[in-house]
Design an enzyme around this catalytic site. Structure first.
Site, mmCIF file in Angstrom:
data_model
loop_
_atom_site.group_PDB
_atom_site.id
_atom_site.type_symbol
_atom_site.label_atom_id
_atom_site.label_comp_id
_atom_site.label_asym_id
_atom_site.label_seq_id
_atom_site.Cartn_x
_atom_site.Cartn_y
_atom_site.Cartn_z
ATOM 1 C CE1 TYR A 116 -2.821 -3.356 0.817
ATOM 2 C CE2 TYR A 116 -3.410 -2.493 2.702
ATOM 3 C CZ TYR A 116 -3.423 -3.030 1.148
ATOM 4 O OH TYR A 116 -4.339 -4.270 1.304
ATOM 5 C CG HIS A 121 -0.914 -8.590 0.096
ATOM 6 N ND1 HIS A 121 -0.742 -7.276 0.833
ATOM 7 C CD2 HIS A 121 -2.162 -8.441 -0.452
ATOM 8 C CE1 HIS A 121 -1.617 -6.312 0.621
ATOM 9 N NE2 HIS A 121 -2.477 -7.464 -0.537
#
Ligand code: A2P
Length: 283
Positions: free
Chosen positions: A53, A111
């Protein structure tokens, strides 16, 4: 659940606040810092970020700015795909801690699973990566470990090849996309499911059936989506950088969606997956 600081219990005894503050697509810097601080000010005790992010710095700043004790907060970050493998994972974790400015995180997740589309030995890669998470857990600098975007096939292999059952699997989950196979498998194996994109990245807020139900409860469509996720026993991670919405999304504890309306929402078929499919991602 009566308040945003109430908790789910993870399979290793760690408590996790029942609504997390999502930060995917939140820009780093002041936007991340201000929105995280605003969330904490408004009662959120659980913040979810990820290395990819690119906002771990701002998120860490927001945490410090809030003035709330670190021990009262639950912080998650995630290992990015380029860092898979035992040694690289250990390094990537250190780098995330450094960027966040924290000396531990509460939850560290892989992830995305390595998939067959990219790697013939994907199961081996996932196991090696996860073994690094087990090592980090042993070191005490993370309180729980888990995965994200793992489907049943990935989870089955991981459970066969590693020692510690993941505490969490974070997946796309919202009205119209409830991934029942994965959720049932997780429930059977005592893996808490977390919902990313509980508002369908905002797209669900235009859904006519949801708007109609929301009106009947005198609630916003976003609140209906978040409450729906909670009532399914899944932990929602709504994202917003807007203070009024951050506040609104926390007010989901003063009403109950009836069984009948839960069924209507469960049967909404005119929305579907918005993000990528774990077996298809090329990265
Ligand atoms: P913003 O961040 O600009 O406030 P999801 O959590 O499913 O990923 O959805 C996030 C998206 O939904 C963001 O674009 C966010 O906008 C928007 N959003 C979040 N909460 C609300 C709300 N209560 N009402 C309307 N839009 C919202």
């Amino acid at each position: 659940m009566n308040s945003i600081s109430d908790t789910f219990l993870l399979n290793n005894g760690v408590e996790i606040p029942c609504v997390g503050f999502g930060t995917w697509q939140t820009p780093d810097g002041e936007v991340a810092a201000n929105s995280v601080a605003a969330a904490i000010e408004n009662g959120y005790r659980h913040i979810d970020t990820a290395a990819v992010y690119k906002n771990e710095k701002g998120v860490g700043e927001g945490i410090r700015r809030s003035g709330v004790d670190r021990e009262s907060l639950f912080v998650t970050t995630k290992l990015w795909n380029s860092e898979r493998g035992y040694d690289k994972t250990l390094k990537a974790f250190e780098s995330s801690l450094l960027t966040l400015g924290l000396d531990y995180v509460d939850l560290y997740l892989i992830h995305w699973p390595a998939n067959l589309k990219q790697f013939q030995n994907c199961d081996e890669i996932n196991a090696k990566t996860y073994k690094a998470l087990e090592k980090i857990l042993e070191s005490g600098r993370v309180k729980a470990i888990g995965v994200s975007n793992f489907l049943v096939s990935h989870l089955e292999k991981l459970l066969q090849n590693t020692n510690i059952v993941p505490a969490v699997n974070q997946i796309e989950f919202h009205p119209g996309y409830t991934q029942e196979d994965t959720v049932n498998f997780c429930k059977e194996n005592n893996i808490l499911v977390e919902a990313y994109s509980p508002l369908g990245t905002g797209q669900l807020l235009k859904n006519k059936k949801l708007i109609k139900i929301a009106k009947r409860y005198n609630k916003s469509t976003a609140q209906i989506c978040i409450r729906f996720v909670l009532q399914k026993g899944v932990l929602p991670l709504p994202k917003s950088v807007t203070v009024s919405r951050i506040k609104e999304n926390a007010k989901v504890f003063d009403f109950n969606i009836s069984d009948e309306d839960m069924k209507i929402i469960e049967n909404i078929k005119d929305t579907s997956r918005i993000g990528s499919h774990p077996d298809e991602v090329p990265w």
